[in-house]
Design a protein around this motif. Structure first.
Motif, PDB file in Angstrom:
ATOM      1  N   TYR A  25     -57.061   7.615 -13.872  1.00 34.19           N
ATOM      2  CA  TYR A  25     -57.358   6.980 -12.947  1.00 34.19           C
ATOM      3  C   TYR A  25     -56.132   6.076 -12.443  1.00 34.19           C
ATOM      4  CZ  TYR A  25     -61.805   8.503 -14.128  1.00 34.19           C
ATOM      5  OH  TYR A  25     -63.087   9.079 -14.592  1.00 34.19           O
ATOM      6  N   HIS A  44     -55.961  13.037  -4.114  1.00 33.19           N
ATOM      7  CA  HIS A  44     -57.469  12.701  -4.509  1.00 33.19           C
ATOM      8  C   HIS A  44     -58.068  11.750  -3.158  1.00 33.19           C
ATOM      9  CE1 HIS A  44     -56.923  13.743  -8.782  1.00 33.19           C
ATOM     10  NE2 HIS A  44     -55.758  13.784  -8.327  1.00 33.19           N
ATOM     11  N   ASP A  45     -59.174  11.798  -3.073  1.00 31.76           N
ATOM     12  CA  ASP A  45     -60.076  10.915  -2.344  1.00 31.76           C
ATOM     13  C   ASP A  45     -60.053   9.752  -2.593  1.00 31.76           C
ATOM     14  OD1 ASP A  45     -60.562  13.155  -0.575  1.00 31.76           O
ATOM     15  OD2 ASP A  45     -62.696  13.409  -1.126  1.00 31.76           O
ATOM     16  N   VAL A  46     -60.159   8.777  -1.929  1.00 37.04           N
ATOM     17  CA  VAL A  46     -60.327   7.110  -2.422  1.00 37.04           C
ATOM     18  C   VAL A  46     -61.450   6.540  -1.504  1.00 37.04           C
ATOM     19  CG1 VAL A  46     -59.034   4.970  -2.540  1.00 37.04           C
ATOM     20  CG2 VAL A  46     -57.794   7.060  -2.995  1.00 37.04           C
ATOM     21  N   THR A  71     -64.545   6.859   2.927  1.00 34.42           N
ATOM     22  CA  THR A  71     -63.785   7.391   1.704  1.00 34.42           C
ATOM     23  C   THR A  71     -62.422   8.013   2.579  1.00 34.42           C
ATOM     24  OG1 THR A  71     -65.844   8.300   0.343  1.00 34.42           O
ATOM     25  CG2 THR A  71     -63.520   9.622   0.286  1.00 34.42           C
ATOM     26  N   CYS A 115     -61.360   3.041  -5.158  1.00 28.30           N
ATOM     27  CA  CYS A 115     -61.507   3.884  -6.619  1.00 28.30           C
ATOM     28  C   CYS A 115     -61.525   5.490  -6.109  1.00 28.30           C
ATOM     29  CB  CYS A 115     -62.483   3.521  -7.716  1.00 28.30           C
ATOM     30  SG  CYS A 115     -64.248   3.428  -6.807  1.00 28.30           S
ATOM     31  N   VAL A 116     -61.294   6.309  -7.138  1.00 23.76           N
ATOM     32  CA  VAL A 116     -61.609   7.754  -6.728  1.00 23.76           C
ATOM     33  C   VAL A 116     -63.140   7.968  -6.954  1.00 23.76           C
ATOM     34  CG1 VAL A 116     -59.356   8.688  -7.330  1.00 23.76           C
ATOM     35  CG2 VAL A 116     -61.064   8.675  -9.168  1.00 23.76           C
TER      36      VAL A 116
END
Length: 185
Positions: free
Chosen positions: A37, A166-168, A154, A133-134
């Motif tokens: 992360y 990656h999505d956040v 998101t 955060c993811v």
């Protein structure tokens, strides 16, 4: 904020460049837990790079643009928090966190983050505190929820890391929501 107790045997205090060797030893020990992360975990691989990383935050603190703190549990550095962004003129900041696996499950991140939010809102007058955060980082999501943050949405494929997008999730807390924190009652 200089140093404060999180629990009876845990303390939150600034991380400074002179602590590079201790910081490196901590990152080496925690790397497997935080690397999925935290991109800088791949960069802090020797004492010079650890010092450079901490020096960047010392310069950011001097410019009032960021800060970094460590969490010491029974005298050992086990994690930390930082203001990844700190925009005093806009009244907005973002908190980032990390923790060694052996220190998980004691509420250290939640309690330390509460102190940073208190300082940001009550002392510095911030109107907005963000947490990103993811979605797969369930521990981070849980802390945002415990802090009373709202999931704003998101950002899809917004975080390039290790050759993937990656999505956040973007969580936030506004200053007028902070007095209603669950532990303040």
């Amino acid at each position: 904020m200089f140093a404060s107790n999180i629990t009876e045997n845990a303390e939150l205090r600034p991380l400074e460049p002179w602590q590079a060797a201790e910081f490196l030893a901590h990152v080496d020990k925690a790397r497997a837990n935080i690397e999925p992360y935290i991109p800088w975990a791949e960069v802090v691989v020797d004492e010079e790079k650890a010092r450079n990383f901490l020096e960047r935050y010392a310069k950011r603190q001097a410019a009032d643009e960021g800060r970094i703190y460590g969490i010491w549990l029974d005298g050992e550095l086990v994690g930390g928090l930082l203001f990844r962004t700190f925009e005093a003129a806009w009244g907005s900041c973002e908190i980032g966190v990390w923790l060694s696996a052996e220190a998980e499950g004691h509420g250290l991140i939640t309690r330390a983050a509460q102190q940073l939010v208190d300082w940001a809102i009550d002392t510095r007058g911030m109107t907005r505190v963000e947490w990103r955060c993811v979605p797969t980082n369930t521990r981070s999501v849980a802390v945002a929820q415990r802090l009373g943050m709202t999931l704003e949405g998101t950002l899809r494929q917004a975080f390039p890391y290790r050759g993937e997008l990656h999505d956040v999730q973007v969580w936030s807390l506004l200053s007028d929501e902070w007095p209603h924190r669950p532990w303040a009652a």
